[in-house]
Design a protein around this motif. Structure first.
Motif, PDB file in Angstrom:
ATOM      1  N   VAL A 180      21.666  48.070-108.178  1.00 53.17           N
ATOM      2  CA  VAL A 180      23.337  48.410-107.931  1.00 53.17           C
ATOM      3  C   VAL A 180      24.411  48.150-108.165  1.00 53.17           C
ATOM      4  N   SER A 181      23.829  47.510-110.128  1.00 51.88           N
ATOM      5  CA  SER A 181      25.066  47.390-110.875  1.00 51.88           C
ATOM      6  C   SER A 181      24.332  47.374-112.276  1.00 51.88           C
ATOM      7  N   GLY A 182      23.964  48.650-113.161  1.00 53.05           N
ATOM      8  CA  GLY A 182      23.019  48.318-114.228  1.00 53.05           C
ATOM      9  C   GLY A 182      21.655  47.975-113.707  1.00 53.05           C
ATOM     10  N   ASN A 183      20.128  47.377-114.229  1.00 49.21           N
ATOM     11  CA  ASN A 183      19.367  47.588-113.645  1.00 49.21           C
ATOM     12  C   ASN A 183      19.455  45.387-113.046  1.00 49.21           C
ATOM     13  N   SER A 184      20.261  45.161-112.167  1.00 48.72           N
ATOM     14  CA  SER A 184      20.483  43.632-112.078  1.00 48.72           C
ATOM     15  C   SER A 184      21.285  43.871-110.362  1.00 48.72           C
ATOM     16  N   PRO A 185      20.380  43.302-109.633  1.00 51.13           N
ATOM     17  CA  PRO A 185      20.890  43.503-108.074  1.00 51.13           C
ATOM     18  C   PRO A 185      21.994  42.507-108.361  1.00 51.13           C
ATOM     19  N   ASN A 186      23.467  42.633-108.367  1.00 44.07           N
ATOM     20  CA  ASN A 186      23.964  41.947-108.174  1.00 44.07           C
ATOM     21  C   ASN A 186      25.747  42.087-107.919  1.00 44.07           C
ATOM     22  N   SER A 187      25.228  42.957-107.004  1.00 44.18           N
ATOM     23  CA  SER A 187      26.540  43.996-106.345  1.00 44.18           C
ATOM     24  C   SER A 187      26.472  43.953-104.896  1.00 44.18           C
ATOM     25  N   ASN A 188      27.416  44.366-104.256  1.00 43.23           N
ATOM     26  CA  ASN A 188      27.228  44.805-102.773  1.00 43.23           C
ATOM     27  C   ASN A 188      26.387  46.214-102.927  1.00 43.23           C
ATOM     28  N   GLY A 189      25.829  45.870-101.646  1.00 41.15           N
ATOM     29  CA  GLY A 189      24.530  47.476-101.717  1.00 41.15           C
ATOM     30  C   GLY A 189      22.971  46.547-101.371  1.00 41.15           C
ATOM     31  N   MET A 190      22.085  46.920-100.529  1.00 41.27           N
ATOM     32  CA  MET A 190      20.693  46.122-100.611  1.00 41.27           C
ATOM     33  C   MET A 190      20.101  47.225-100.716  1.00 41.27           C
ATOM     34  N   GLY A 191      19.695  48.230-100.018  1.00 45.06           N
ATOM     35  CA  GLY A 191      18.936  49.177 -99.909  1.00 45.06           C
ATOM     36  C   GLY A 191      18.727  48.758 -98.932  1.00 45.06           C
ATOM     37  N   GLY A 198      25.970  49.341 -83.571  1.00 48.41           N
ATOM     38  CA  GLY A 198      25.535  50.719 -83.437  1.00 48.41           C
ATOM     39  C   GLY A 198      26.781  51.718 -85.032  1.00 48.41           C
ATOM     40  N   ILE A 199      27.564  51.247 -85.033  1.00 45.96           N
ATOM     41  CA  ILE A 199      28.736  51.494 -86.159  1.00 45.96           C
ATOM     42  C   ILE A 199      28.047  50.624 -87.455  1.00 45.96           C
ATOM     43  N   PRO A 200      27.580  52.067 -88.372  1.00 48.41           N
ATOM     44  CA  PRO A 200      27.253  51.436 -89.455  1.00 48.41           C
ATOM     45  C   PRO A 200      28.520  50.352 -90.827  1.00 48.41           C
ATOM     46  N   ILE A 201      27.617  49.378 -91.064  1.00 46.68           N
ATOM     47  CA  ILE A 201      28.215  47.926 -91.836  1.00 46.68           C
ATOM     48  C   ILE A 201      28.444  49.240 -93.110  1.00 46.68           C
ATOM     49  N   THR A 202      27.178  49.593 -93.824  1.00 45.69           N
ATOM     50  CA  THR A 202      26.963  50.119 -94.698  1.00 45.69           C
ATOM     51  C   THR A 202      27.642  51.772 -94.746  1.00 45.69           C
ATOM     52  N   ASP A 203      28.253  51.982 -95.503  1.00 41.72           N
ATOM     53  CA  ASP A 203      29.043  53.134 -95.188  1.00 41.72           C
ATOM     54  C   ASP A 203      28.107  54.357 -96.386  1.00 41.72           C
ATOM     55  N   ALA A 204      28.948  54.815 -96.200  1.00 43.12           N
ATOM     56  CA  ALA A 204      28.486  57.181 -97.143  1.00 43.12           C
ATOM     57  C   ALA A 204      28.038  56.463 -98.214  1.00 43.12           C
ATOM     58  N   SER A 205      29.012  55.386 -98.768  1.00 34.33           N
ATOM     59  CA  SER A 205      28.346  55.433-100.410  1.00 34.33           C
ATOM     60  C   SER A 205      27.145  54.061 -99.744  1.00 34.33           C
ATOM     61  N   GLY A 206      26.875  54.003 -99.356  1.00 35.80           N
ATOM     62  CA  GLY A 206      25.628  53.397 -99.848  1.00 35.80           C
ATOM     63  C   GLY A 206      25.609  51.292 -99.848  1.00 35.80           C
TER      64      GLY A 206
END
Length: 793
Positions: A180-191, A198-206
């Motif tokens: 999610v940050s270049g080739n480093s998983p160092n930001s928010n966003g987990m796959g 029932g409410i998505p915490i993951t928004d539409a941008s991922g």
């Protein structure tokens, strides 16, 4: 190793194909009509969390006629005679008999935990479905109850890390994380897609941010590992379904809970709860503060939550949720290995100089409607919305952003029973849109880069349709097939481009087209005590909106989502109701991995890699003693183990293919421990005392893609002693004392990763980065809690 996993994939393919052919043949030959004599339908749920209970045995009281509940907790029970009473039983719950007064009205049956149910249920293998793990409020309460990290990290295949004491969390499932940050998983966003009530915490941008989720009020967390369910968009990392705690049935209470500990930890929770046959509600307010053991890493939280569930009629029920949250997490920054292993309470000077922190103000709201159309069809529809206002100065700049997310989800369910099988199917859709406005500046200290101001007004749309069908034959065999049809699109309106004012009317759009993600699973159950299963599933993870936009503001129209195929076989079961266990073997092959590349001073993201995660997950729980009337009424040891062989199959530092391009193929994936295990024991006495102990081990891990630098293994020991009693029938008292890292070991809470050590380490250590280790407190962390509940008559 490679030929063994090739054999596994072939085995799963052949097993799934055989199961499908058997299902088709049986359906073709099936000529029986649906039994329509006396029948009752309904849903079985957990009385504390409200989560559906799958696999519960529902029978006509005093007769052998019975069915088991589906994955969504529903059942249709038919009999040749009139049904006046049904009995529901499930391992881990107290059985319940319900009188049927109106067979045409759907039943909602809430089960309460059995007297012997204590923390550790996630490894008993009695409740979870294949590829799914579940932790309850009891599991979360094995420690202070303020975080889910300790509970999640005892679940095989799940590894949670945090950048701050109570924020910036990442949940990696089966060794997968997106770049999610270049080739480093160092930001928010987990796959992994995360939902709360029932409410998505993951928004539409991922993007997934968990800083403003009140973990202390959760009642249930389900983790679907990998793309093993079609109902939530088939994300590669899986799905995390969090549910807030529900009130006890037929009870109204007012409670005050205090938790205090070292380094200024203080948590206060006030809760008013009530429930009757037609409705329930919860009103919570929580305040939490923590000073931490490192300079500039204070945490402050405020949560206000209201939930309600209402029976609107014989066929309809409504559920509501609203929360308002404020979170402030100071960023102390990363350190190098010298300071880490020396156990120094130091922080990164760049973070201190810029007063780095993450400050969030947010709200989440949702309304859901469940309508039982008839004996075979029901519909669940919800609308939701959320807003988040963020201020984040970091080591080399700042970002201010607002994110408004809204959408809807609707699922049509079908349940039927024939003379030879049960059928349960779902067809549904979900759509959400996020409007994201941000501005800030990024300053890279090394030339040739200067300040890079940014300002944009963007939006993202995530839409998917799904279906899942399960055919459960009375012989014990079942076949489940599903698919998702997914579409993700972004639109970017840059107000600045190349640091200059840009055409504010220009909007650039990127759509990834329609993606099809099928899955299939075959199961063979042996009574109610054991099952074998095999599955094949596919999934996608789109790039984040920030990946689509290059550093000069241009849109990469050729970027593709990451794609994965997961093969899995496993077994789970219970022996004599006391010894439970499960084992799973998986192969998760991830292609189109995203990496960053820089050409003529412009940094962008591109598809370049393949990563394969092969592994095994085991867990076991033994109810060694269960005598509710004895002084020592319950003793249960349990254990879990995760083996993950995660490697880069074809993976490079960039897609430039120049002399400076580095090939990492064949190396171990960064930040993925090969071995992890947890051991625990839970005990209880008849007079209200309980004891929980947990030991966790995490193997050493590489932090560089070239595998030149590793961080040592570590272990953690925790324990908690609790006491619960009733006072004059109107008051309930809960007290507890406990501690984490009781042996005072050196451990980390998060690791930054990158291509090589130079890009991670600080200047004095020969690098150009800010460090790469977020250290945990190397001293024992003690806490105590006091809770007082008034029970209204």
């Amino acid at each position: 190793m490679a030929h063994r996993w090739h054999f596994l994939r072939q085995l799963i393919r052949s097993s799934a194909a055989t199961a499908v052919l058997a299902g088709i043949l049986t359906l073709t030959l099936q000529v029986s009509t649906l039994q329509a004599q006396g029948s009752v339908r309904g849903t079985v749920v957990d009385g504390q969390s409200g989560a559906p209970i799958a696999g519960a045995l529902v029978s006509v009281t005093g007769t052998p006629s019975h069915v088991t509940t589906t994955d969504s907790g529903t059942f249709v029970l038919a009999s040749s005679a009139m049904i006046t009473s049904i009995t529901v039983v499930r391992v881990g719950y107290a059985g319940r008999t319900v009188t049927v007064t109106d067979a045409s009205a759907p039943l909602r049956i809430a089960l309460t935990g059995a007297p012997t149910e204590l923390p550790g249920i996630q490894v008993t293998a009695t409740r979870p479905e294949p590829s799914t793990a579940e932790i309850t409020r009891n599991d979360l309460d094995r420690t202070s109850g303020l975080s889910i990290i300790d509970a999640l990290n005892t679940v095989p295949g799940v590894f949670m890390q945090t950048r701050t004491p109570f924020g910036a969390a990442h949940i990696d499932i089966r060794g997968y994380y997106p770049s999610v940050s270049g080739n480093s998983p160092n930001s928010n966003g987990m796959g992994a897609d995360v939902f709360l009530n029932g409410i998505p915490i993951t928004d539409a941008s991922g993007t997934t941010v968990l800083d403003d989720v009140d973990f202390a009020r959760l009642g249930d967390v389900q983790i679907i590992k990998g793309p093993a369910s079609s109902m939530f968009g088939s994300a590669i990392g899986g799905t995390v379904l969090m549910t807030t705690a529900r009130p006890e049935p037929d009870q109204t209470s007012l409670s005050q809970q205090l938790v205090g500990g070292g380094n200024g930890l203080l948590r206060s929770t006030t809760s008013l709860q009530g429930a009757n046959g037609a409705s329930d509600y919860v009103l919570d307010y929580g305040y939490q503060t923590y000073n931490s053991w490192r300079p500039h890493s204070q945490s402050q939280k405020q949560y206000a939550t209201a939930t309600g569930d209402f029976q609107a009629g014989a066929k309809q029920s409504l559920t509501t949720y609203f929360s308002y949250n404020k979170s402030y997490e100071e960023l102390a920054g990363e350190i190098d290995s010298t300071d880490f292993y020396s156990r120094k309470p130091v922080s990164d000077a760049n973070y201190l100089a810029n007063n780095s922190h993450i400050q969030l103000t947010s709200f989440f709201t949702g309304v859901g409607d469940t309508y039982h159309i008839n004996a075979h069809f029901d519909n669940e529809t919800s609308v939701f919305g959320s807003g988040r206002f963020a201020n984040q100065p970091f080591a080399h700049g700042y970002t201010d952003a607002t994110d408004f997310n809204f959408g809807a989800r609707s699922v049509l369910g079908y349940t039927a029973r024939t003379s030879s099988m049960d059928v349960h199917g779902t067809v549904g859709t979900m759509v959400q849109r996020s409007n994201v406005t941000s501005n800030g500046v990024f300053i890279v200290p090394a030339p040739p880069f200067a300040e890079r101001p940014s300002a944009s007004e963007n939006y993202a749309v995530n839409w998917y349709a799904f279906t899942e069908w399960k055919f459960s034959f009375h012989s014990g065999m079942s076949v489940e097939a599903g698919a998702s049809l997914i579409n993700d699109a972004f639109a970017v309106q840059n107000l600045l481009k190349n640091s200059l004012l840009f055409d504010t009317t220009s909007v650039e759009r990127k759509s990834f087209g329609w993606l099809f993600a099928p899955r299939i699973e075959a199961q063979q159950r042996f009574g109610h005590a054991a099952l074998l299963y095999a599955s094949v599933s596919t999934g996608y993870t789109p790039p984040l909106l920030t990946n689509v936009v290059a550093s000069d503001g241009t849109i990469d129209t050729g970027l593709k989502p990451e794609h994965a195929v997961q093969y899995e076989v496993g077994a789970q079961g219970t022996i004599a109701g006391h010894l439970s266990g499960q084992v799973a073997l998986f192969d998760l092959d991830n292609t189109n991995k995203l990496v960053s590349q820089t050409v003529t001073s412009v940094t962008s993201t591109t598809n370049v890699g393949e990563q394969r995660n092969e592994g095994a997950e085991l867990s076991a729980s033994w109810l060694a003693l269960s005598k509710p009337g004895a002084m020592l009424s319950m003793v249960r040891p349990w254990a879990s183990y995760t083996y993950t062989n995660a490697k880069y199959i074809s993976f490079k530092s960039d897609n430039n293919n120049t002399a400076t391009t580095v090939d990492f193929s064949g190396n171990y994936a960064a930040r993925v421990p090969k071995d992890r295990y947890a051991l625990g024991i839970d005990a209880a006495t008849r007079n209200g005392f309980s004891l929980n102990g947990t030991y966790q081990y995490v193997d050493r891990v590489p932090v560089t893609f070239d595998n030149s630098t590793w961080v040592h293994s570590y272990s953690l020991l925790g324990a908690k002693l609790g006491y619960t009693t009733r006072v004059h029938d109107m008051w309930q008292l809960n007290v507890a004392v406990g501690g984490d890292n009781l042996t005072g070991n050196t451990y980390y809470t998060f690791l930054f990763v990158g291509p090589n050590y130079k890009g991670l380490a600080q200047g004095p250590d020969g690098g150009t980065g800010d460090g790469y280790i977020l250290p945990g407190n190397p001293s024992a962390q003690l806490y105590a809690s006091l809770g007082l509940t008034y029970l209204f008559k």
